[in-house]
Design a protein around this motif. Structure first.
Motif: not given
Length: 204
Positions: A23, A25, A57
């Motif tokens: 991910s 961020t 994940e």
């Protein structure tokens, strides 16, 4: 905002790494995910997504060359319960209890499926395996036994005390594991009480 931790680890001697960003961020500038760092060359690596619908994940492996042999290292973060501060603060509330129960049920199902996928991949490989990861389940759970298979649990071999790995909720919560193929001899296991995160680091 988290500082880059790849360069400091390289300076400590871990010249090789495999990192898969799960991910992004903070305005797309920070990346989080799964990583394996090594002082020895990485011959191959792969990343596996787990079943759709969860927050896991997935899992990765890196084949590390050591003394003319290959060892396959796995790392994962399986489905977490997804509790938030509101859940912890309103445990007596009926709606909160329903919400927590729903999260427990969903995460348990997803985690069980993910553990099965991980075990299949570990069994399929041609090399001895070392596993480290956040299984997000306790040692008497289906997920723990599925991931462990016939591997050695380093804490059970050489650890002391309760083996707590998560700093909050319970003083006995062990949900992160280091495991090794039966072909290895485990000489030591240490839990490091550095507070770099909400988890304690472990060394085998």
């Amino acid at each position: 905002h988290f500082p880059d931790n790849i360069r400091p680890l390289e300076e400590m001697g871990y010249k090789y790494h495999y990192f898969y960003p799960a991910s992004r961020t903070v305005n797309n500038k920070s990346q989080t995910g799964l990583a394996i760092f090594s002082k020895y060359p990485i011959a191959d690596s792969a990343r596996f997504k787990t079943m759709e619908g969860g927050h896991s994940e997935g899992f990765i492996y890196a084949d590390i060359k050591f003394q003319n042999k290959i060892i396959r290292f796995f790392n994962t973060h399986l489905e977490s319960i997804g509790m938030n501060r509101q859940d912890y603060g309103n445990v007596g509330n009926t709606e909160t209890v329903k919400s927590i129960f729903g999260k427990l049920k969903t995460s348990y199902y997803l985690r069980s499926e993910q553990a099965s996928e991980l075990r299949q991949e570990m069994d399929r490989g041609p090399y001895p395996v070392i596993f480290s990861g956040d299984v997000d389940d306790v040692p008497n759970s289906y997920c723990y036994f599925k991931v462990r298979g016939n591997m050695q649990d380093a804490f059970l071999k050489k650890g002391l005390g309760l083996g707590r790995t998560f700093q909050f909720v319970s003083p006995t919560l062990r949900i992160d594991y280091l495991m090794a193929d039966q072909r290895f001899k485990i000489d030591q296991f240490i839990k490091l009480n550095y507070k770099y995160s909400d988890y304690f680091a472990q060394m085998m």
